[in-house]
Design an enzyme around this catalytic site. Structure first.
Site, PDB file in Angstrom:
ATOM      1  N   CYS A  76      11.904  38.073  -9.651  1.00  0.00           N
ATOM      2  CA  CYS A  76      10.453  37.928  -9.381  1.00  0.00           C
ATOM      3  C   CYS A  76       9.180  37.367  -9.802  1.00  0.00           C
ATOM      4  CB  CYS A  76      10.089  39.747  -9.739  1.00  0.00           C
ATOM      5  SG  CYS A  76       8.203  40.163  -8.388  1.00  0.00           S
TER       6      CYS A  76
ATOM      7  N   ALA B  68      16.771  40.338   3.507  1.00  0.00           N
ATOM      8  CA  ALA B  68      15.660  40.704   3.264  1.00  0.00           C
ATOM      9  C   ALA B  68      14.425  41.014   3.933  1.00  0.00           C
ATOM     10  CB  ALA B  68      14.889  40.303   2.034  1.00  0.00           C
TER      11      ALA B  68
END
Length: 441
Positions: free
Chosen positions: A137, A266
């Site tokens: 991330c 995603a």
């Protein structure tokens, strides 16, 4: 005697899961809560990753079983900013369904230290099929604490975290430990990192085919994928890919092309989770079908209303009238009213009571009447504060048109009750849906 050409495979723990051959829901903040995961599973996701959960948030939490729906909830009391006048209310840090997610849920952990990683992972290890360390991330809320993509620049720390989790959590609880990374700017740097990670005892590695600075709108880079796959396979570790995977059929094609073991979906799953269905099984479904399934799971799991509203604003097409109306919704009953999901209305009304959302509806007359009455009372209070208060019966009137004006007592305007609705709660204007992102990459 084992053939020398046989690809090695690390053992899959008894309570773990093999990532090979799986099309899975990627870990995403806001888009990875329980209802989203259940919807993805309904339409064919093989595994689901929850949103990144920070170790400090989970450590010290309390595990409980919700008696109304059987969900397992990890809760903790907020600090309340040091205030003592208001009673602190427990907040749900993480929620899972032990029946419908059994053997299919991977818990993604945000961490920067082996000690806290182990402490947090032990909290949930008995309820999940695996623990995945987020080292991809790029968002500041993660990297600022040395977590997420920051771990790619501190490989010694990342290796120590994975080794501690394998030793102190994976082995005792018999679940797999895995890691999710991003590619680095030079293949040789990525190669050196992956070569170290696969020796820690992990069962799986997912690579998001973007560098940390890249944004979701930038096309995924798959040049390093085969190299990463080879390193993983030589160590017996499953290799999954992530980045610009939009459907089950495309995922299977990419797995064949690059020789990887699985793929994550995603942002496409955020918009329409029926993307996990192959074309042969029906493919992408109309948004109303998917929204109905999602909203049903939200109501059943007592999902936080703000999270539900965010995802519905992503799932409902922006040009649709229902999209505009949904932005002003204040509770689950509003959603059912707007979308005409009458079959969900009784359960919606019940969950609105549980979540203290009853009375906030923008549609129901009972709520409107109460707000109008409050407005009238507030006006009377204000009038009394402006001068000597006196009962209505003593107020002089002329031809029934209202009280005589004086300097100290302002005359109320004669109006229909609707004018007092200025004091009603005005639906907030929702900002444009934030750019869909693979946040916990």
């Amino acid at each position: 005697m084992t053939s020398l050409t046989t690809t090695p495979r690390v053992p899959i723990p008894a309570n773990g899961v093999d990532y090979r051959g799986k099309i899975v829901l990627a870990p995403m903040v806001r888009s990875g809560e329980l209802p989203s995961r259940l919807t993805a599973l309904k339409y064919g996701a093989d595994l689901v990753w929850g949103p990144e959960t920070i170790d400090r948030a989970l450590a010290g939490a309390t595990r409980r079983v919700n008696p109304r729906n059987g969900c397992i909830e990890y809760t903790r009391l907020p600090s309340n900013g040091g205030r003592t006048e208001a009673a602190a209310q427990e907040s749900v840090i993480y929620r899972l369904d032990p029946v419908r997610e059994k053997g299919k849920l991977i818990f993604q952990l945000g961490t920067a230290t082996p000690e806290l990683a182990v402490q947090a992972a032990k909290m949930v290890a008995g309820d999940v099929a695996g623990i995945d360390v987020n080292s991809g991330c790029p968002k500041p809320f993660s990297t600022s604490g040395g977590m997420g993509a920051a771990l790619l620049r501190t490989p010694d720390k990342l290796v120590s975290i994975l080794e501690a989790l394998v030793r102190d959590v994976g082995n005792p609880y018999q679940i797999g430990i895995s890691v999710k990374i991003r590619i680095l700017e030079k293949p040789e740097i990525t190669e050196a990192l992956v070569s170290r990670l696969v020796k820690t005892g992990i069962t799986g590695l997912t690579v998001h085919c973007r560098t940390p600075p890249m944004r979701p709108r930038e096309r995924a880079i798959r040049d390093q994928l085969r190299m990463i796959r080879d390193i993983c396979h030589n160590a017996g570790v499953a290799c999954l890919m992530n980045g610009d995977v939009t459907s089950r059929d495309q995922a299977l094609a990419l797995m064949e092309e690059f020789g990887v073991d699985g793929a994550m979906i995603a942002t496409s799953a955020e918009t329409n989770p029926s993307c996990f269905q192959s074309e042969a099984d029906g493919g992408l479904l109309p948004f109303r079908d998917v929204v109905h399934a999602y909203l049903k799971f939200c109501i059943e799991s007592e999902n936080r209303f703000g999270n539900t509203k965010y995802l519905l604003n992503v799932m409902i097409p922006g040009k649709n009238k229902e999209f505009r109306d949904a932005k002003g919704s204040k509770n689950y009953a509003d959603f059912c009213h707007i979308l005409r999901f009458d079959d969900l209305m009784p359960a919606a009304l019940k969950v609105d009571e549980i979540l203290n959302l009853k009375g906030k509806s923008i549609f129901f007359e009972e709520t409107r009447n109460k707000a109008v009455q409050n407005a009238i009372e507030n006006n009377e209070t204000a009038r009394a504060a402006g001068g000597a208060s006196r009962p209505k019966s003593s107020s002089p009137a002329t031809s029934g048109v209202g009280p005589i004006r004086t300097n100290s007592i302002p005359a109320p305007t004669k109006s229909k009750p609707e004018t007092n609705e200025a004091n009603l709660e005005i639906p907030e204007t929702a900002s444009q849906s934030s750019q869909k992102q693979e946040v916990a990459a």
